[in-house]
Design a protein around this motif. Sequence first.
Motif, PDB file in Angstrom:
ATOM      1  N   GLY A   1      42.695  37.509  31.179  1.00 29.59           N
ATOM      2  CA  GLY A   1      42.366  37.127  32.557  1.00 29.59           C
ATOM      3  C   GLY A   1      41.963  38.298  33.418  1.00 29.59           C
ATOM      4  O   GLY A   1      42.230  38.305  34.623  1.00 29.59           O
TER       5      GLY A   1
ATOM      6  N   THR B   1      51.382  29.243  33.126  1.00 36.40           N
ATOM      7  CA  THR B   1      50.626  30.463  32.820  1.00 36.40           C
ATOM      8  C   THR B   1      51.212  31.174  31.603  1.00 36.40           C
ATOM      9  O   THR B   1      50.489  31.858  30.861  1.00 36.40           O
ATOM     10  CB  THR B   1      50.629  31.413  34.027  1.00 36.40           C
ATOM     11  OG1 THR B   1      51.965  31.778  34.349  1.00 36.40           O
ATOM     12  CG2 THR B   1      49.964  30.767  35.242  1.00 36.40           C
TER      13      THR B   1
ATOM     14  N   SER C   1      39.382  29.939  28.239  1.00 43.40           N
ATOM     15  CA  SER C   1      40.806  30.131  28.544  1.00 43.40           C
ATOM     16  C   SER C   1      41.028  31.434  29.283  1.00 43.40           C
ATOM     17  O   SER C   1      41.879  31.524  30.192  1.00 43.40           O
ATOM     18  CB  SER C   1      41.621  30.116  27.252  1.00 43.40           C
ATOM     19  OG  SER C   1      41.475  28.883  26.574  1.00 43.40           O
ATOM     20  N   ASP C   2      40.284  32.474  28.900  1.00 44.49           N
ATOM     21  CA  ASP C   2      40.377  33.752  29.599  1.00 44.49           C
ATOM     22  C   ASP C   2      39.967  33.597  31.069  1.00 44.49           C
ATOM     23  O   ASP C   2      40.596  34.157  31.978  1.00 44.49           O
ATOM     24  CB  ASP C   2      39.477  34.769  28.894  1.00 44.49           C
ATOM     25  CG  ASP C   2      40.108  36.156  28.870  1.00 44.49           C
ATOM     26  OD1 ASP C   2      41.293  36.262  29.237  1.00 44.49           O
ATOM     27  OD2 ASP C   2      39.418  37.106  28.477  1.00 44.49           O
ATOM     28  N   THR C   3      38.886  32.818  31.296  1.00 44.60           N
ATOM     29  CA  THR C   3      38.438  32.572  32.674  1.00 44.60           C
ATOM     30  C   THR C   3      39.489  31.793  33.457  1.00 44.60           C
ATOM     31  O   THR C   3      39.726  32.049  34.637  1.00 44.60           O
ATOM     32  CB  THR C   3      37.106  31.815  32.669  1.00 44.60           C
ATOM     33  OG1 THR C   3      36.127  32.592  31.963  1.00 44.60           O
ATOM     34  CG2 THR C   3      36.615  31.539  34.084  1.00 44.60           C
ATOM     35  N   TRP C   4      40.131  30.833  32.797  1.00 45.57           N
ATOM     36  CA  TRP C   4      41.197  30.048  33.467  1.00 45.57           C
ATOM     37  C   TRP C   4      42.322  30.972  33.920  1.00 45.57           C
ATOM     38  O   TRP C   4      42.822  30.853  35.030  1.00 45.57           O
ATOM     39  CB  TRP C   4      41.730  28.986  32.512  1.00 45.57           C
ATOM     40  CG  TRP C   4      42.653  27.989  33.175  1.00 45.57           C
ATOM     41  CD1 TRP C   4      42.339  26.792  33.696  1.00 45.57           C
ATOM     42  CD2 TRP C   4      44.078  28.142  33.359  1.00 45.57           C
ATOM     43  NE1 TRP C   4      43.442  26.157  34.207  1.00 45.57           N
ATOM     44  CE2 TRP C   4      44.535  26.986  34.016  1.00 45.57           C
ATOM     45  CE3 TRP C   4      44.988  29.138  33.051  1.00 45.57           C
ATOM     46  CZ2 TRP C   4      45.861  26.784  34.363  1.00 45.57           C
ATOM     47  CZ3 TRP C   4      46.325  28.953  33.400  1.00 45.57           C
ATOM     48  CH2 TRP C   4      46.755  27.788  34.050  1.00 45.57           C
ATOM     49  N   MET C   5      42.729  31.914  33.065  1.00 38.05           N
ATOM     50  CA  MET C   5      43.786  32.853  33.441  1.00 38.05           C
ATOM     51  C   MET C   5      43.340  33.751  34.593  1.00 38.05           C
ATOM     52  O   MET C   5      44.144  34.130  35.444  1.00 38.05           O
ATOM     53  CB  MET C   5      44.180  33.708  32.229  1.00 38.05           C
ATOM     54  CG  MET C   5      45.101  33.002  31.247  1.00 38.05           C
ATOM     55  SD  MET C   5      46.701  32.529  31.958  1.00 38.05           S
ATOM     56  CE  MET C   5      47.382  34.127  32.374  1.00 38.05           C
ATOM     57  N   GLU C   6      42.057  34.082  34.606  1.00 34.76           N
ATOM     58  CA  GLU C   6      41.544  34.910  35.689  1.00 34.76           C
ATOM     59  C   GLU C   6      41.586  34.167  37.018  1.00 34.76           C
ATOM     60  O   GLU C   6      41.868  34.749  38.077  1.00 34.76           O
ATOM     61  CB  GLU C   6      40.126  35.359  35.369  1.00 34.76           C
ATOM     62  CG  GLU C   6      39.559  36.386  36.342  1.00 34.76           C
ATOM     63  CD  GLU C   6      38.228  36.943  35.878  1.00 34.76           C
ATOM     64  OE1 GLU C   6      37.620  37.706  36.658  1.00 34.76           O
ATOM     65  OE2 GLU C   6      37.792  36.625  34.760  1.00 34.76           O
ATOM     66  N   ASN C   7      41.323  32.839  36.978  1.00 35.24           N
ATOM     67  CA  ASN C   7      41.287  32.030  38.198  1.00 35.24           C
ATOM     68  C   ASN C   7      42.681  31.638  38.693  1.00 35.24           C
ATOM     69  O   ASN C   7      42.927  31.582  39.897  1.00 35.24           O
ATOM     70  CB  ASN C   7      40.453  30.769  37.976  1.00 35.24           C
ATOM     71  CG  ASN C   7      38.977  31.079  37.804  1.00 35.24           C
ATOM     72  OD1 ASN C   7      38.480  32.103  38.287  1.00 35.24           O
ATOM     73  ND2 ASN C   7      38.260  30.208  37.091  1.00 35.24           N
TER      74      ASN C   7
ATOM     75  N   GLY D   1      45.787  32.799  37.145  1.00 33.51           N
ATOM     76  CA  GLY D   1      46.843  33.746  36.829  1.00 33.51           C
ATOM     77  C   GLY D   1      47.107  34.665  38.015  1.00 33.51           C
ATOM     78  O   GLY D   1      46.736  34.339  39.168  1.00 33.51           O
ATOM     79  N   PRO D   2      47.736  35.786  37.723  1.00 35.64           N
ATOM     80  CA  PRO D   2      48.138  36.252  36.390  1.00 35.64           C
ATOM     81  C   PRO D   2      49.360  35.516  35.868  1.00 35.64           C
ATOM     82  O   PRO D   2      49.878  34.615  36.528  1.00 35.64           O
ATOM     83  CB  PRO D   2      48.448  37.723  36.636  1.00 35.64           C
ATOM     84  CG  PRO D   2      48.934  37.755  38.048  1.00 35.64           C
ATOM     85  CD  PRO D   2      48.127  36.726  38.771  1.00 35.64           C
TER      86      PRO D   2
END
Length: 603
Positions: free
Chosen positions: A501, A525, A561-567, A569-570
């Motif tokens: 993320g 998360t 999924s990485d983008t979801w964590m960026e939006n 998250g963290p």
Amino acid sequence: MHPIVKPLGILLLITLLLSGLTSISTNSPGLAPDPTDDRHESNYSEWEDAFVISKDGDVVVKRSSGSHKSKKSIDEPTSPVTADPVLPVADFIANVTGGPVPLTVEFTDLSSNSTSWSWDVDNDGTADYFTQTAFHTYNSTGLYSVNLTSSNINGTDSELKINYINVTSVSSPVTADPVLPVADFIANVTGGPVPLTVEFTDLSSNSTSWSWDVDNDGTADYFTQTAFHTYNSTGLYSVNLTSSNINGTDSELKINYINVTSVSSPVTADPVLPVADFIANVTGGPVPLTVEFTDLSSNSTSWSWDVDNDGTADYFTQTAFHTYNSTGLYSVNLTSSNINGTDSELKINYINVTPLEIDLVASIDIEVYTEGEDADSPTGPFVQVGSDVEWVYYVENTGNVNLTIVVVSDNRSSVNSETINLDYNGVFEPGEVWIYNASGTVVEGQYVNLANVTAQYEDSYVYDEDLSHYLGISDIGGLKGMGYWKKPDNWPIDFNFITIGGITYTKEEAISNMRPPVYMPKDKTYSMFGQLVAAKLNYIVNSSSYTCAKDYVGVDFINDSDTWMENYGPVGNNVSGDSDAWQTSGEDLKDLLADYNKGKLCI
């Protein structure tokens, strides 16, 4: 008599007789007048008794009282009785009574019954102005007396104010005498029947504040420049106005100025007094109790509610709303008023506020999470055979009473008896969550365990249980489950950092975050983080494609999924399972990552 006067008198008599000879001859007493000739009818009496010669020879001239057709009475009709003449009353005021030279003053006439005015603005005996209002500029310092003479057809009146104007030197204002106020006032009416409303108008000069004592009882009633007061009792009232400025005060007292008489009607009705009464919409109930009090009084214009009879009024509206937040019996008092008096209605112990009655419920709930997943049904998370597996047990008091002797067990493992308690007071209170944990080694195949909890309330017990699952797998196509990557020795050599993320974590930080804290099991998360770390490590080790077939063609779910964590998250941002972020995309992406790590995709 002087010897010359008598001959002159005789000569004058002869002259007058000759000039009126014709009239005398035609109307002599011995001649009957011609009844057909009325041209000189009135001349007979015109000279009658006009001249009288005194016995000493003097001539007396006597005028007739007027022309007459006949000898009739000369008495005139009696004139009607006339009122006393209305005389003027002089009075005046100045807009300022002091100031530095040159000082311009406006003199305002306050006289009554006046039609002309004469102002002597320095009282030197010479009138300076003849207008009703006069303006004058004093160009020399000094004290000036001012005299106004007001006049009408019946007479004059003067008002002299001694040393009324004080003109000071402009160069030495410090030594000038302070300008003091001069109190004065007038009323629009000074008498009438009760109730009598009077408007008091300030006529003071040099004033900045006012205090009206409209009945001279020593207590100020109003503090405005103009005061309105209604006298509700008969009698003579003295009125005192105290005018003030920064330099001092002055008072004007008018003795017996207002005369309030009884109503002119010979028969006075008894005053209509109020009769207080009220009702409440409820008189009892559990705390908190809201009550509406409705006025039933008659002849009332104002109301005062004391809803707990403590001597202090709580509301002043006709209808009152009050919420009782403490149990007990409350007496209520209503005082109703009108112009003639007051009346009170006290209802003893009228409101009964009782304790809130609730059903006592003892209830408990347990939820067990395997590797961070609430796996109530198979298969549960895929974990690597031989790796560590962790269970976290969340026990919640779902009733409304305190519980004791809480026992948590698992049919397949030993549960750590040490609880993670949020308030650490040792009492399992309603709504509180106690957390336990256990660990083991993953065995191959489908694994199921049953968690149990037992608690006690007085002489009764409450129970609950929850199933959990995992699937122990060996190496499938080189892909490893999330449990495998929780061991630092299983990470690729020299691979000590990973980015999730947009945030880079050390190996130790990533492994720690793959094990969610026991007090945050519902933060999604952590679920997304653990599966994403495993998926990225599986890809690096096995060089597998990010995109896979099987109902998800062409979608890069690892990057998504990485983008979801960026939006969202963290990790640790406390995203709940019922949030839009999880429901709309997060849960589906996490499931794809888990399937990929289990070898269900891209085998």
